[in-house]
Design a protein around this motif. Structure first.
Motif, PDB file in Angstrom:
ATOM      1  N   PHE A 116      -8.983  -3.523  29.716  1.00 47.36           N
ATOM      2  CA  PHE A 116      -9.956  -2.195  29.414  1.00 47.36           C
ATOM      3  C   PHE A 116     -10.055  -1.771  28.094  1.00 47.36           C
ATOM      4  N   VAL A 117      -8.848  -1.693  27.299  1.00 45.72           N
ATOM      5  CA  VAL A 117      -8.950  -1.441  25.898  1.00 45.72           C
ATOM      6  C   VAL A 117      -9.572  -2.322  25.152  1.00 45.72           C
ATOM      7  N   ALA A 118      -9.526  -3.605  25.357  1.00 39.85           N
ATOM      8  CA  ALA A 118     -10.240  -4.656  24.347  1.00 39.85           C
ATOM      9  C   ALA A 118     -11.686  -4.501  24.784  1.00 39.85           C
ATOM     10  N   PHE A 119     -12.091  -4.582  25.875  1.00 35.22           N
ATOM     11  CA  PHE A 119     -13.338  -4.449  26.200  1.00 35.22           C
ATOM     12  C   PHE A 119     -14.148  -3.038  25.886  1.00 35.22           C
ATOM     13  N   ALA A 120     -13.637  -2.186  25.970  1.00 31.24           N
ATOM     14  CA  ALA A 120     -14.063  -0.775  25.444  1.00 31.24           C
ATOM     15  C   ALA A 120     -14.061  -0.921  23.998  1.00 31.24           C
ATOM     16  N   PHE A 121     -13.519  -1.545  23.161  1.00 33.17           N
ATOM     17  CA  PHE A 121     -13.621  -1.448  21.835  1.00 33.17           C
ATOM     18  C   PHE A 121     -14.475  -2.437  21.276  1.00 33.17           C
ATOM     19  N   GLN A 122     -14.790  -3.480  22.157  1.00 33.96           N
ATOM     20  CA  GLN A 122     -16.001  -4.664  22.081  1.00 33.96           C
ATOM     21  C   GLN A 122     -14.996  -5.676  21.219  1.00 33.96           C
ATOM     22  N   LYS A 123     -15.790  -6.604  21.070  1.00 33.58           N
ATOM     23  CA  LYS A 123     -15.217  -7.922  20.044  1.00 33.58           C
ATOM     24  C   LYS A 123     -15.441  -7.525  18.678  1.00 33.58           C
ATOM     25  N   LYS A 124     -16.154  -6.676  18.214  1.00 32.88           N
ATOM     26  CA  LYS A 124     -16.254  -6.420  16.944  1.00 32.88           C
ATOM     27  C   LYS A 124     -15.181  -5.761  16.275  1.00 32.88           C
ATOM     28  N   ASN A 125     -14.360  -5.186  17.426  1.00 31.59           N
ATOM     29  CA  ASN A 125     -13.276  -4.419  16.662  1.00 31.59           C
ATOM     30  C   ASN A 125     -11.945  -5.275  17.407  1.00 31.59           C
ATOM     31  N   PRO A 126     -11.630  -6.470  16.775  1.00 31.16           N
ATOM     32  CA  PRO A 126     -10.404  -7.053  17.477  1.00 31.16           C
ATOM     33  C   PRO A 126      -9.227  -6.149  17.006  1.00 31.16           C
ATOM     34  N   LEU A 127      -8.252  -6.052  18.075  1.00 28.22           N
ATOM     35  CA  LEU A 127      -7.171  -5.504  18.049  1.00 28.22           C
ATOM     36  C   LEU A 127      -5.984  -6.573  17.868  1.00 28.22           C
ATOM     37  N   ARG A 128      -4.788  -5.963  17.223  1.00 28.70           N
ATOM     38  CA  ARG A 128      -3.507  -6.489  17.132  1.00 28.70           C
ATOM     39  C   ARG A 128      -2.744  -5.760  18.407  1.00 28.70           C
TER      40      ARG A 128
END
Length: 197
Positions: free
Chosen positions: A51-63
């Protein structure tokens, strides 16, 4: 393939399936800051990181800081590691994980960490761990609170809320353990306030 490229590759592979079963509706995406930040959602289900990853979208990759047991699963652990996810031994003071988290932030990445440190049942009261606060105060990056509802819907959107980033009021020195713990409590207050929207 770089870590960011592999993250985006996995994102594109997983997103169509996840979006079919658990569409994500995001409120507050305009609050996502440029550059490094500590992303702090509440944690009630195994699906929360998606849910977090898709809320932030792929332009905001997360560690992502994840429990060490997940990283030890054959193949899955390797794939996650390639995508910038690293393990933490929650039962001990894991200095390697702490140094990895600090390095990620200093390099300008967004770090996802669940401040409660574990999944929490709805209505259960768990003290937040001070790790997220310590990483933010050590590096001077903002904390972004985020709310994910405990009840996720199948085949219809689940609304997640990204809050405004804020900087803990510790400047020019290292925060004490008590100060970091108070910041951790403030993180949880802000997360729960978002759930009231």
């Amino acid at each position: 393939m770089s870590t960011e490229q592999f993250y985006r590759f996995l994102y594109l592979v997983v997103w169509p399936f996840f979006n079919l079963f658990h569409p994500v509706r995001t409120v507050g995406r305009e609050h996502i800051p440029e550059g490094a930040a500590v992303i702090c959602p509440n944690h009630t289900a195994l699906s929360d990181p998606f849910f977090v990853a898709f809320a932030f979208q792929k332009k905001n990759p997360l560690r992502v800081m994840a429990k060490i047991q997940l990283m030890r699963v054959p193949v899955i652990g390797w794939l996650l590691g390639k995508a910038g996810i690293f393990g933490v031994d929650r039962g001990h003071a894991d200095m390697h994980a702490a140094k990895t988290a600090l390095r990620c932030l200093k390099e300008g990445h967004k770090l996802l960490i669940f401040p409660e440190g574990t999944r929490v049942e709805e209505g259960e009261n768990v003290d937040a761990k001070a790790g997220a606060a310590m990483f933010a105060t050590r590096t001077g990056v903002p904390i972004v609170p985020m709310y994910i509802p405990a009840q996720k819907h199948w085949f219809r959107p689940t609304t997640v809320v990204i809050g405004e980033p804020y900087y803990p009021q510790i400047q020019g020195r290292r925060a004490t353990a008590e100060e970091n713990q108070e910041i951790a409590r403030e993180i949880m207050r802000r997360i729960h306030a978002l759930g009231g929207l």
